[in-house]
Design a protein around this motif. Structure first.
Motif, short mmCIF file in Angstrom:
data_model
loop_
_atom_site.label_atom_id
_atom_site.label_comp_id
_atom_site.label_asym_id
_atom_site.label_seq_id
_atom_site.Cartn_x
_atom_site.Cartn_y
_atom_site.Cartn_z
N GLU A 274 0.85 -1.19 0.00
CA GLU A 274 0.00 0.00 0.00
C GLU A 274 0.89 1.24 0.00
N PHE A 275 1.04 1.84 -1.21
CA PHE A 275 1.95 2.98 -1.36
C PHE A 275 1.18 4.21 -1.82
N LEU A 276 1.68 5.37 -1.41
CA LEU A 276 1.08 6.66 -1.79
C LEU A 276 2.09 7.45 -2.62
N VAL A 277 1.57 8.12 -3.66
CA VAL A 277 2.40 8.96 -4.52
C VAL A 277 1.77 10.34 -4.63
N ALA A 278 2.56 11.37 -4.37
CA ALA A 278 2.11 12.75 -4.54
C ALA A 278 3.19 13.50 -5.32
N ALA A 279 2.76 14.35 -6.28
CA ALA A 279 3.75 15.02 -7.12
C ALA A 279 3.26 16.40 -7.55
N LYS A 280 4.19 17.34 -7.62
CA LYS A 280 3.93 18.62 -8.25
C LYS A 280 4.34 18.48 -9.71
N VAL A 281 3.39 18.73 -10.62
CA VAL A 281 3.59 18.44 -12.04
C VAL A 281 3.40 19.71 -12.86
N ASP A 282 4.31 19.93 -13.80
CA ASP A 282 4.22 21.07 -14.71
C ASP A 282 3.60 20.59 -16.02
N PHE A 283 2.49 21.23 -16.42
CA PHE A 283 1.81 20.90 -17.67
C PHE A 283 2.20 21.93 -18.73
#
Length: 329
Positions: A274-283
């Motif tokens: 059970e893993f969590l991923v959070a990211a700041k992404v540039d579009f």
């Protein structure tokens, strides 16, 4: 993608529930084996007046308590997320596993060291060791069977992620299986030490060998408790996925149309699978709001397909370093 540090495998859909069931079975086998062994060791220890045998009995009692706590951890940690626990109950298993390591330290290690020191300082007349030898032999077979069950699971899971079994055992977030393997390995070493203490007392008529064996068993248990406690504490504090997996996650996100950069990536192990991923992404600047929304959905879908253990994905659209704030109306 092969993860050398015990991370999630690619294309392993369907293995999560299987691995979870294997963990429960591994811990249950160890619990039943240790319960019977503890009673036999205690009876043999009283008959032979052996502190090493009593230390081994305490060892098996501690292991039984530990495994009952681990079964509780597996059951409670598997509960789904709800309104009061939006991120699920995964970390709770590490609380119970940490308590289990404390039980090993206090119930096994401290008692064994104390009993050994008491024997060395006050002396002890060795009794008939025959029953103890028989119990040790049977216990060795049962502990060996339990250890084989744990090692088989470790090897199978290590093969799934393409990692060496030893490295996987050190890094795995499935601390229940790690506890069984370490405790059963320590149990086999402890049985050899207890047999050596009995043999030394039988040959010399001195209780010194028995006392030394008891102290060594206690030190061994303290080391196991420390190792398991440290592993669970790291996971409770918050441990990220291995660097190789984080790099693969970045690469996967960048394959999604309209995404041009991953500015910041945070990963968190919430449970064995059970893993969590959070990211700041540039579009890309020309992307519409609708395209950004669907790009986020596609990124989450691709990550879940490649890494089935990823349960939660949070993407935050963020301007790149060179982007200028648009004029306010």
């Amino acid at each position: 993608m092969a993860d050398a540090e015990g991370g999630p495998p690619e294309g392993a859909a369907g293995t999560e529930s299987t691995a979870g069931a294997e963990s429960v079975a591994t811990v249950a086998v160890a619990a039943f084996a240790n319960l019977g062994i503890a009673v036999a060791k205690a009876v043999a220890g009283v008959i032979s007046a052996s502190s090493a045998m009593l230390a081994e009995a305490a060892h098996s009692v501690a292991d039984t308590v530990t495994e009952l706590m681990l079964l509780t951890a597996l059951r409670r940690g598997a509960r789904p997320a709800d309104e009061d626990h939006p991120l699920g109950h995964g970390p709770e298993r590490y609380i119970w596993a940490l308590l289990a390591s404390v039980a090993t330290f206090v119930g096994g290690g401290v008692f064994a060291v104390y009993d050994g020191v008491h024997t060395l300082t006050h002396g002890e007349e060795p009794g008939d060791p025959l029953v103890s030898y028989i119990v040790l032999a049977v216990a060795f077979l049962l502990e060996g069977f339990s250890l084989r069950t744990g090692v088989r699971q470790v090897r199978a899971e290590a093969e799934r992620v393409g990692a060496p079994a030893r490295r996987y055992l050190r890094a795995t977030p499935d601390t229940a299986v790690k506890a069984v393997v370490l405790e059963d390995s320590a149990a086999l070493v402890g049985l050899v030490l207890a047999a050596g203490g009995l043999l030394g007392g039988q040959l010399t008529g001195s209780g010194v060998y028995d006392g030394v064996a008891s102290v060594l068993i206690g030190v061994l248990l303290v080391w196991v408790a420390w190792e398991l406690g440290r592993s669970n504490a790291r996971l409770l504090i918050g441990r990220p996925l291995p660097p190789s997996v984080r790099d693969a996650i970045r690469e996967e996100i960048l394959t999604v149309p309209h995404i041009v950069a991953v500015l910041e990536l945070t990963t968190l192990i919430q449970g064995p699978r059970e893993f969590l991923v959070a990211a700041k992404v540039d579009f890309r600047d020309a992307a519409t709001a609708r395209q950004v929304e669907w790009a986020c959905e596609e990124a989450e879908q691709q990550l879940r397909e490649r890494f089935p253990s990823i349960r939660r994905v949070y993407l935050d659209p963020t301007p790149g370093l060179g982007d200028e704030r648009p004029p306010q109306p």
